[in-house]
Design a protein around this motif. Sequence first.
Motif, short mmCIF file in Angstrom:
data_model
loop_
_atom_site.label_atom_id
_atom_site.label_comp_id
_atom_site.label_asym_id
_atom_site.label_seq_id
_atom_site.Cartn_x
_atom_site.Cartn_y
_atom_site.Cartn_z
N ASN A 24 0.84 -1.19 0.00
CA ASN A 24 0.00 0.00 0.00
C ASN A 24 0.88 1.25 0.00
O ASN A 24 1.39 1.65 1.05
CB ASN A 24 -0.91 -0.02 1.22
CG ASN A 24 -1.98 1.03 1.15
OD1 ASN A 24 -1.88 2.00 0.42
ND2 ASN A 24 -3.02 0.83 1.93
N ALA A 27 -0.44 4.15 2.19
CA ALA A 27 -0.10 4.00 3.61
C ALA A 27 1.33 4.47 3.87
O ALA A 27 1.60 5.15 4.86
CB ALA A 27 -0.28 2.55 4.05
N CYS A 30 1.29 8.29 3.77
CA CYS A 30 0.71 8.84 5.00
C CYS A 30 1.68 8.71 6.16
O CYS A 30 1.83 9.63 6.97
CB CYS A 30 -0.61 8.13 5.33
SG CYS A 30 -1.96 8.52 4.19
N LYS A 57 -8.60 4.04 4.93
CA LYS A 57 -8.22 2.63 4.77
C LYS A 57 -6.71 2.46 4.86
O LYS A 57 -6.23 1.49 5.45
CB LYS A 57 -8.73 2.09 3.43
CG LYS A 57 -10.21 1.85 3.41
CD LYS A 57 -10.65 1.35 2.06
CE LYS A 57 -12.16 1.26 1.98
NZ LYS A 57 -12.63 0.88 0.65
N ALA A 58 -5.96 3.39 4.29
CA ALA A 58 -4.51 3.31 4.34
C ALA A 58 -4.00 3.47 5.77
O ALA A 58 -3.14 2.71 6.22
CB ALA A 58 -3.89 4.38 3.45
N VAL A 59 -4.56 4.42 6.50
CA VAL A 59 -4.14 4.65 7.89
C VAL A 59 -4.54 3.45 8.76
O VAL A 59 -3.80 3.08 9.68
CB VAL A 59 -4.73 5.97 8.43
CG1 VAL A 59 -4.53 6.11 9.92
CG2 VAL A 59 -4.08 7.15 7.71
N ARG A 60 -5.67 2.83 8.46
CA ARG A 60 -6.11 1.66 9.23
C ARG A 60 -5.12 0.50 9.15
O ARG A 60 -5.09 -0.34 10.03
CB ARG A 60 -7.47 1.16 8.72
CG ARG A 60 -8.62 1.88 9.31
CD ARG A 60 -9.89 1.21 8.84
NE ARG A 60 -11.03 1.74 9.54
CZ ARG A 60 -12.23 1.25 9.47
NH1 ARG A 60 -12.46 0.19 8.70
NH2 ARG A 60 -13.22 1.78 10.14
N THR A 61 -4.34 0.44 8.09
CA THR A 61 -3.35 -0.64 7.99
C THR A 61 -2.17 -0.42 8.91
O THR A 61 -1.34 -1.32 9.08
CB THR A 61 -2.84 -0.79 6.54
OG1 THR A 61 -2.13 0.38 6.16
CG2 THR A 61 -3.98 -1.07 5.57
N LEU A 62 -2.08 0.78 9.51
CA LEU A 62 -0.93 1.13 10.34
C LEU A 62 -1.29 1.41 11.80
O LEU A 62 -0.40 1.66 12.61
CB LEU A 62 -0.23 2.37 9.77
CG LEU A 62 0.24 2.26 8.33
CD1 LEU A 62 0.80 3.58 7.85
CD2 LEU A 62 1.26 1.15 8.18
#
Length: 106
Positions: A24, A27, A30, A57-62
């Motif tokens: 991603n 992500a 970000c 969604k990208a921040v949720r992966t982190l």
Amino acid sequence: MTWHPYGEMTPLLKAFRTGEGPGNLLALECFLLCADKPRTMAELEELTGCANGPVNKAVRTLTPWFDAKTGVVVRPRLHLIQRRRIICGRGHRMHVTAAGRKLLEG
């Protein structure tokens, strides 16, 4: 010292490379923006040029997040961003965690 483009990837890029599909890049972007200074979701949207959905969604992966459907907290493989509520306002500000700083230092 000679540069070998086929050599070992940097630890930062290696951490974002996953075996479960494509990595991603949003992500990663970000994360790097938050490493510069803490950012709100609105700032991340503006700086990346993406809408709220993809950025969220990208921040949720982190960062850990609560899944209302299952009632559990989902913990990411890489916990690199911490959401902190803005005291005198609405929303959250994203801060890089100690693990994120360690990854940036190499």
